[in-house]
Scaffold this motif. Structure first.
Motif, PDB file in Angstrom:
ATOM      1  N   LEU A  66       0.851  -1.191   0.000  1.00 42.45           N
ATOM      2  CA  LEU A  66       0.000   0.000   0.000  1.00 42.45           C
ATOM      3  C   LEU A  66       0.885   1.239   0.000  1.00 42.45           C
ATOM      4  CD1 LEU A  66      -3.186   0.432   2.210  1.00 42.45           C
ATOM      5  CD2 LEU A  66      -1.890   2.337   1.300  1.00 42.45           C
ATOM      6  N   PHE A  67       0.811   1.990  -1.096  1.00 43.79           N
ATOM      7  CA  PHE A  67       1.619   3.193  -1.302  1.00 43.79           C
ATOM      8  C   PHE A  67       0.800   4.387  -0.811  1.00 43.79           C
ATOM      9  CE2 PHE A  67       4.724   5.063  -4.702  1.00 43.79           C
ATOM     10  CZ  PHE A  67       5.297   5.859  -3.721  1.00 43.79           C
ATOM     11  N   ALA A  80       2.527  -9.280  -5.282  1.00 49.21           N
ATOM     12  CA  ALA A  80       1.641  -8.608  -4.329  1.00 49.21           C
ATOM     13  C   ALA A  80       0.551  -7.862  -5.062  1.00 49.21           C
ATOM     14  CB  ALA A  80       2.434  -7.626  -3.449  1.00 49.21           C
ATOM     15  N   ALA A  81      -0.564  -7.659  -4.350  1.00 52.03           N
ATOM     16  CA  ALA A  81      -1.587  -6.727  -4.811  1.00 52.03           C
ATOM     17  C   ALA A  81      -1.136  -5.331  -4.429  1.00 52.03           C
ATOM     18  CB  ALA A  81      -2.932  -7.054  -4.164  1.00 52.03           C
ATOM     19  N   LEU A  82      -1.199  -4.398  -5.366  1.00 56.38           N
ATOM     20  CA  LEU A  82      -0.713  -3.040  -5.143  1.00 56.38           C
ATOM     21  C   LEU A  82      -1.891  -2.091  -4.963  1.00 56.38           C
ATOM     22  CD1 LEU A  82       2.117  -2.849  -7.852  1.00 56.38           C
ATOM     23  CD2 LEU A  82       2.195  -3.843  -5.543  1.00 56.38           C
ATOM     24  N   VAL A  83      -1.803  -1.239  -3.955  1.00 60.13           N
ATOM     25  CA  VAL A  83      -2.878  -0.309  -3.640  1.00 60.13           C
ATOM     26  C   VAL A  83      -2.324   1.108  -3.673  1.00 60.13           C
ATOM     27  CG1 VAL A  83      -4.647   0.357  -1.971  1.00 60.13           C
ATOM     28  CG2 VAL A  83      -3.933  -2.044  -2.145  1.00 60.13           C
ATOM     29  N   GLY A  84      -2.947   1.961  -4.496  1.00 60.37           N
ATOM     30  CA  GLY A  84      -2.509   3.344  -4.609  1.00 60.37           C
ATOM     31  C   GLY A  84      -3.612   4.314  -4.247  1.00 60.37           C
ATOM     32  N   GLY A 110      -2.724  -7.868  -8.592  1.00 57.59           N
ATOM     33  CA  GLY A 110      -3.910  -7.042  -8.798  1.00 57.59           C
ATOM     34  C   GLY A 110      -3.632  -5.608  -8.399  1.00 57.59           C
ATOM     35  N   LEU A 111      -4.492  -4.709  -8.847  1.00 62.70           N
ATOM     36  CA  LEU A 111      -4.354  -3.286  -8.537  1.00 62.70           C
ATOM     37  C   LEU A 111      -5.647  -2.755  -7.929  1.00 62.70           C
ATOM     38  CD1 LEU A 111      -2.632  -1.596 -11.646  1.00 62.70           C
ATOM     39  CD2 LEU A 111      -1.664  -1.853  -9.367  1.00 62.70           C
ATOM     40  N   PRO A 146       2.867   5.526 -10.090  1.00 62.92           N
ATOM     41  CA  PRO A 146       3.983   4.579  -9.988  1.00 62.92           C
ATOM     42  C   PRO A 146       3.547   3.117  -9.978  1.00 62.92           C
ATOM     43  CG  PRO A 146       4.258   6.386  -8.431  1.00 62.92           C
ATOM     44  CD  PRO A 146       2.898   6.529  -9.024  1.00 62.92           C
ATOM     45  N   LEU A 147       2.392   2.816  -9.366  1.00 67.98           N
ATOM     46  CA  LEU A 147       1.926   1.438  -9.317  1.00 67.98           C
ATOM     47  C   LEU A 147       1.493   0.955 -10.695  1.00 67.98           C
ATOM     48  CD1 LEU A 147      -0.066   1.364  -5.963  1.00 67.98           C
ATOM     49  CD2 LEU A 147       2.357   0.954  -6.388  1.00 67.98           C
ATOM     50  N   VAL A 148       0.904   1.839 -11.499  1.00 66.70           N
ATOM     51  CA  VAL A 148       0.557   1.491 -12.882  1.00 66.70           C
ATOM     52  C   VAL A 148       1.817   1.129 -13.654  1.00 66.70           C
ATOM     53  CG1 VAL A 148      -0.251   2.457 -15.067  1.00 66.70           C
ATOM     54  CG2 VAL A 148      -1.607   2.779 -12.984  1.00 66.70           C
TER      55      VAL A 148
END
Length: 498
Positions: free
Chosen positions: A30-31, A99-103, A124-125, A110-112
């Protein structure tokens, strides 16, 4: 759950801070946005609850950008590519292969890039109101989803917020439905501790010019775009991001109820994160679980207040509340609520709750106070940091039925702690106000020579063999424990009819 320790990974000669919550389950990164300080968010009980929620289904790493919050200061705003590399560096430091990334907002960009460049690392996003296209451009074009007047007002609004950085005004632009005095005070603290005004303004000007829209079609993982219904950003902006990612879906978050804290309003977001990370749809009753509730209350408080006066009684009660909080935490429980002269705490197992109640009563007696306590076990429902359900109401009534200095428990509690060394005195059948039927209650006996766990801190020994068995059954086969509680209640009803 205690706040985690802060760890660091070195990036270009500067330490980048991160925290890890949870030990098993799906991996989540989680960013955090600029104003969400990792340490201080734990001071809000509802946000604290959200961290605990994530630990039930994942190992989650939280972090901000270089130069913010707990990290080393830097003299520049990292580029999108540098931030994407930082995400992978944090994942590597934690040992997260995928990992699943959460923005949130500007951290979505950056996560994209990570998802587009390293798809093997992303499961996943979840993108909450993503800032993907720059809002300030050199040419005549404007970003997708905007009209020129709305865009100009939006940019002006954000600049006004950052001109008053540290006042908590950010929510007025992000989600006005959450823009309450309480949330402003919390956000003001988070903002001031995350970045000084000059750094915050530099990030805003960078944010207004970023653009990673070309990377959107290359994202192949499952993606959820979350848009707040009350946001000042048009839904068409989030719709454009959704339509540009092949496997993305748009989800609108309803406006927060008046007076909701940030943590309460973010509960639906955690639901989305859990579903993307685990691939399992969250059941409607997922927040229902077996627990033991402990109610305490100061007996004769009005008489004591009249005798010693407002100031001394206030200080005495404050000392008592501190003692309750400390003992509950040492016993492995959680203090849920303090109201008037009473407290509500929740424990995984009943024996720990009963022993804690006894210690609280003894400590209160040393202060010159008399405390009554009640313990009951059953299914409760979590609502943010609070709990509700019939078990809570029954526990409160049992506590009210206790005499001064007495710890009163239900038959369910007595039956579940058999073998724990705790002994009880039968107090007969009682009618509990507002609760159907008659209830058999038992008072904790003061048995001479009863062993106390003292070789190690109570927090490590709070779950004895009985509590561990109850907890393991609740987690692995909750239907069995529900049946046990149901049978105890059935016995109660049969004896009531006799």
């Amino acid at each position: 759950m205690d706040p985690p320790g802060t760890r660091y990974v070195e990036r270009d000669g500067h330490a980048l801070a991160y925290q890890v919550v949870g030990e098993r389950g799906a991996d989540v990164a989680l960013f955090l946005e600029i104003g969400l300080h990792p340490d201080l968010m734990w001071t809000d009980p509802h946000i604290h609850y959200l961290f605990e929620r994530t630990a039930t289904f994942s190992r989650t790493v939280y972090f901000q950008r270089h130069g913010l919050g707990l990290s080393d200061p830097v003299d520049h705003v990292p580029t999108l590519e540098q931030q994407a590399d930082d995400v992978l560096a944090v994942m590597d430091a934690v040992g997260m292969q995928r990992a699943a990334l959460v923005g949130i907002g500007s951290t979505c960009g950056p996560l994209v890039l990570v998802a587009a460049r390293a798809p093997e690392r992303v499961t996943g996003l979840v993108l909450q109101q993503p800032f993907i296209e720059g809002m300030l451009r050199d040419g005549p074009d404007i970003p997708h989803g905007w009209d020129p007047d709305a865009l100009a007002r939006y940019v002006e609004g954000w600049r006004a917020v950052y001109d008053n950085w540290g006042s908590g005004q950010i929510m007025s632009m992000w989600d006005p439905s959450q823009d309450s005095p309480f949330n402003r005070r919390l956000l003001a603290l988070l903002e001031r501790c995350s970045a000084p005004p000059a750094t915050a303004r530099a990030y805003l000007e960078w944010l207004l010019r970023i653009d990673c829209s070309d990377a959107l079609p290359s994202v192949q993982c499952t993606t959820r775009v979350l848009h707040a219904e009350a946001s000042s950003m048009p839904e068409a902006v989030s719709r454009y991001v959704t339509d540009s990612i092949p496997h993305a879906t748009l989800h609108t978050l309803a406006a927060a109820a008046p007076g909701s804290s940030l943590g309460e309003a973010w509960i639906p977001i955690i639901d989305h994160i859990e579903e993307v990370a685990t691939g399992v749809h969250r059941p409607v009753d997922a927040d229902r679980h077996l627990a033991s509730v402990l109610f305490t209350d100061i007996a004769g408080s009005t008489e004591m207040l009249a005798r010693i006066g407002d100031g001394p009684y206030r200080d005495l009660r404050a000392t008592h509340e501190r003692q309750v909080r400390n003992e509950v935490e040492l016993a492995g429980g959680r203090l849920v609520n303090v109201a008037g002269d009473g407290t509500l705490s929740v424990f995984d197992g009943p024996a720990a709750a009963v022993r804690c109640a006894r210690i609280v009563c003894r400590q209160a007696e040393e202060l010159g106070l008399t405390v009554r306590a009640g313990v009951h076990t059953g299914e409760i429902e979590g609502i943010g940091a609070d709990v509700t359900g019939m078990t809570v109401h029954v526990g409160a009534r049992i506590g009210a039925a206790a005499g001064p200095g007495e710890v009163l428990v239900s038959r369910t509690v007595r039956d579940l702690v058999v073998g724990s060394g705790l002994s009880f005195v039968d107090r007969g059948d009682h009618e509990l106000k507002g609760v159907p039927g008659r209830w058999r209650l038992y008072a904790l006996a003061t048995t001479e020579g009863e062993s106390e766990p003292s070789a190690e801190p109570r927090k490590q020994l709070s779950l004895n063999m009985i509590d561990r068995a109850v907890l393991q059954t609740a987690r692995r086969a909750p239907h069995i424990l529900r049946a046990a509680v149901g049978m105890a209640n059935a016995r109660q009803r049969r004896r009531t009819r006799q």
